[in-house]
Design a protein around this motif. Structure first.
Motif, PDB file in Angstrom:
ATOM      1  N   LEU A  72       9.111  -0.745   3.062  1.00  0.00           N
ATOM      2  CA  LEU A  72       9.138   0.703   3.207  1.00  0.00           C
ATOM      3  C   LEU A  72      10.276   1.093   4.140  1.00  0.00           C
ATOM      4  CD1 LEU A  72       5.308   1.188   3.715  1.00  0.00           C
ATOM      5  CD2 LEU A  72       6.575   1.180   1.576  1.00  0.00           C
ATOM      6  N   MET A  83       0.291   5.447   5.644  1.00  0.00           N
ATOM      7  CA  MET A  83       0.282   4.122   5.026  1.00  0.00           C
ATOM      8  C   MET A  83      -1.034   3.397   5.313  1.00  0.00           C
ATOM      9  SD  MET A  83       2.531   0.821   6.076  1.00  0.00           S
ATOM     10  CE  MET A  83       1.563   0.742   7.594  1.00  0.00           C
ATOM     11  N   LEU A  95       2.760   5.442  -1.617  1.00  0.00           N
ATOM     12  CA  LEU A  95       3.896   5.345  -0.705  1.00  0.00           C
ATOM     13  C   LEU A  95       5.173   4.982  -1.439  1.00  0.00           C
ATOM     14  CD1 LEU A  95       2.211   3.612   2.317  1.00  0.00           C
ATOM     15  CD2 LEU A  95       3.084   5.934   2.199  1.00  0.00           C
ATOM     16  N   PHE A  98       8.797   5.886  -0.481  1.00  0.00           N
ATOM     17  CA  PHE A  98       9.433   5.254   0.674  1.00  0.00           C
ATOM     18  C   PHE A  98       9.674   3.761   0.460  1.00  0.00           C
ATOM     19  CE2 PHE A  98       6.216   8.358   2.322  1.00  0.00           C
ATOM     20  CZ  PHE A  98       7.103   9.424   2.362  1.00  0.00           C
ATOM     21  N   THR A  99       9.335   3.259  -0.719  1.00  0.00           N
ATOM     22  CA  THR A  99       9.439   1.817  -0.978  1.00  0.00           C
ATOM     23  C   THR A  99      10.816   1.502  -1.543  1.00  0.00           C
ATOM     24  OG1 THR A  99       7.077   1.744  -1.452  1.00  0.00           O
ATOM     25  CG2 THR A  99       8.384  -0.137  -2.175  1.00  0.00           C
TER      26      THR A  99
END
Ligand code: FES
Length: 123
Positions: A72, A83, A95, A98-99
């Motif tokens: 992330l 998270m 998530l 943001f990965t």
């Protein structure tokens, strides 16, 4: 020195505490993640480790989650808390924005989401 009994641990969260990530709030992210885990009472399910540089400084602050192998980027205290809540519900897919990388079919693969900085080739 501490020796944790890791039986039953479902996720290992590696929080980068290298210099670039620390300049981007690494300490605050670390504290927020650990505080949220404690608040939810899920210390036995999520283990955290501070690391040195993970080699993705442009993505600071970096957090890595296993067994998903999700890397992330741009983590903030708020994203760290989110998270933890998603991990508690087994919903890490939320998530995905943001990965940058994830473990797929035996190898790391970039996630197609416009935030992945390719970086320097190792070969
Ligand atoms: S300092 Fe965190 S990836 Fe380099």
């Amino acid at each position: 020195m501490t020796t944790w009994n890791l039986t039953g641990t479902e996720h290992h969260v590696l929080i980068c505490n290298g210099s670039s990530c620390m300049r981007k709030g690494g300490e605050e992210v670390t504290q927020a993640v650990r505080d949220e885990i404690a608040s939810l009472g899920i210390d036995s399910k999520i283990h955290t480790t501070r690391t040195r540089c993970n080699g993705r400084c442009k993505d600071a602050c970096v957090v890595i989650v296993y067994p998903q192998g999700a890397w992330l980027n741009g983590m903030t205290p708020e994203r760290g808390r989110e998270m933890v809540r998603k991990l508690a519900e087994d919903e890490l897919k939320c998530l995905q924005p943001f990965t940058t990388y994830e473990f797929r079919r035996g190898a790391m693969a970039p996630v197609d989401n416009n935030v992945t900085f390719a970086g320097i080739s190792k070969t």
